[in-house]
Design a protein around this motif. Structure first.
Motif, PDB file in Angstrom:
ATOM      1  N   MET A 118       4.896  -0.482  -9.045  1.00 14.46           N
ATOM      2  CA  MET A 118       4.502   0.698  -8.316  1.00 14.46           C
ATOM      3  C   MET A 118       3.207   1.299  -8.897  1.00 14.46           C
ATOM      4  SD  MET A 118       5.433   2.561  -5.853  1.00 14.46           S
ATOM      5  CE  MET A 118       5.399   4.157  -5.163  1.00 14.46           C
ATOM      6  N   ARG A 119       3.114   1.310 -10.217  1.00 12.77           N
ATOM      7  CA  ARG A 119       1.936   1.844 -10.885  1.00 12.77           C
ATOM      8  C   ARG A 119       0.702   0.982 -10.571  1.00 12.77           C
ATOM      9  NH1 ARG A 119       2.750   3.744 -16.916  1.00 12.77           N
ATOM     10  NH2 ARG A 119       2.372   5.877 -16.288  1.00 12.77           N
ATOM     11  N   THR A 120       0.884  -0.331 -10.536  1.00 10.75           N
ATOM     12  CA  THR A 120      -0.212  -1.251 -10.228  1.00 10.75           C
ATOM     13  C   THR A 120      -0.699  -1.039  -8.793  1.00 10.75           C
ATOM     14  OG1 THR A 120       0.747  -2.867 -11.737  1.00 10.75           O
ATOM     15  CG2 THR A 120      -0.892  -3.676 -10.185  1.00 10.75           C
ATOM     16  N   LEU A 121       0.230  -0.867  -7.867  1.00 10.26           N
ATOM     17  CA  LEU A 121      -0.132  -0.635  -6.475  1.00 10.26           C
ATOM     18  C   LEU A 121      -0.932   0.657  -6.327  1.00 10.26           C
ATOM     19  CD1 LEU A 121       0.052  -1.469  -3.529  1.00 10.26           C
ATOM     20  CD2 LEU A 121       2.228  -0.251  -3.391  1.00 10.26           C
ATOM     21  N   MET A 122      -0.510   1.706  -7.007  1.00  6.87           N
ATOM     22  CA  MET A 122      -1.246   2.978  -6.961  1.00  6.87           C
ATOM     23  C   MET A 122      -2.649   2.821  -7.554  1.00  6.87           C
ATOM     24  SD  MET A 122       0.612   5.651  -5.852  1.00  6.87           S
ATOM     25  CE  MET A 122       0.320   7.092  -6.837  1.00  6.87           C
ATOM     26  N   SER A 123      -2.767   2.062  -8.616  1.00 11.49           N
ATOM     27  CA  SER A 123      -4.072   1.829  -9.245  1.00 11.49           C
ATOM     28  C   SER A 123      -4.995   1.068  -8.314  1.00 11.49           C
ATOM     29  CB  SER A 123      -3.910   1.058 -10.553  1.00 11.49           C
ATOM     30  OG  SER A 123      -3.157   1.792 -11.478  1.00 11.49           O
ATOM     31  N   VAL A 124      -4.474   0.053  -7.661  1.00 11.86           N
ATOM     32  CA  VAL A 124      -5.273  -0.750  -6.724  1.00 11.86           C
ATOM     33  C   VAL A 124      -5.705   0.112  -5.542  1.00 11.86           C
ATOM     34  CG1 VAL A 124      -5.182  -2.680  -5.106  1.00 11.86           C
ATOM     35  CG2 VAL A 124      -4.282  -2.956  -7.413  1.00 11.86           C
ATOM     36  N   MET A 125      -4.803   0.917  -5.009  1.00 13.03           N
ATOM     37  CA  MET A 125      -5.147   1.786  -3.878  1.00 13.03           C
ATOM     38  C   MET A 125      -6.211   2.803  -4.280  1.00 13.03           C
ATOM     39  SD  MET A 125      -1.553   2.265  -1.893  1.00 13.03           S
ATOM     40  CE  MET A 125      -2.296   3.183  -0.585  1.00 13.03           C
TER      41      MET A 125
END
Length: 94
Positions: free
Chosen positions: A1-8
């Protein structure tokens, strides 16, 4: 979830940067100054658009953009220039 937020966040940041740099490049293109004026009357049918040079320029000028992509500096006090500007303004309002 943290990785997805960072990518977004990264994608959003990059798209904002690209959009702002495009606006800056347009502003730079239309803020150029003219060092000399053309003496040649340009046929209005060859002119696609126009813009005023920046008020920070030594001499204010109108720059006609031709259909072939040329930018031609003209003195706004020349008699035929105001007629061309009026015709272009009418064409863009239609």
């Amino acid at each position: 979830m943290r990785t997805l937020m960072s990518v977004m966040f990264l994608v959003l940041f990059c798209s904002v940067q690209m959009a702002s740099s495009a606006v800056i490049s347009i502003a730079v293109a239309q803020s150029r100054c003219c060092t000399e004026f053309s003496d040649v009357k340009i046929p209005v049918k060859l002119v696609e658009s126009y813009f005023w040079t920046s008020s920070s320029c030594d001499r204010r000028a109108i720059v006609f953009q031709t259909k072939s992509g040329k930018q031609i500096c003209v003195d706004p006090d020349t008699t035929w220039v105001s007629g061309h500007v009026d015709k272009l303004d009418k064409k863009t309002k239609v």
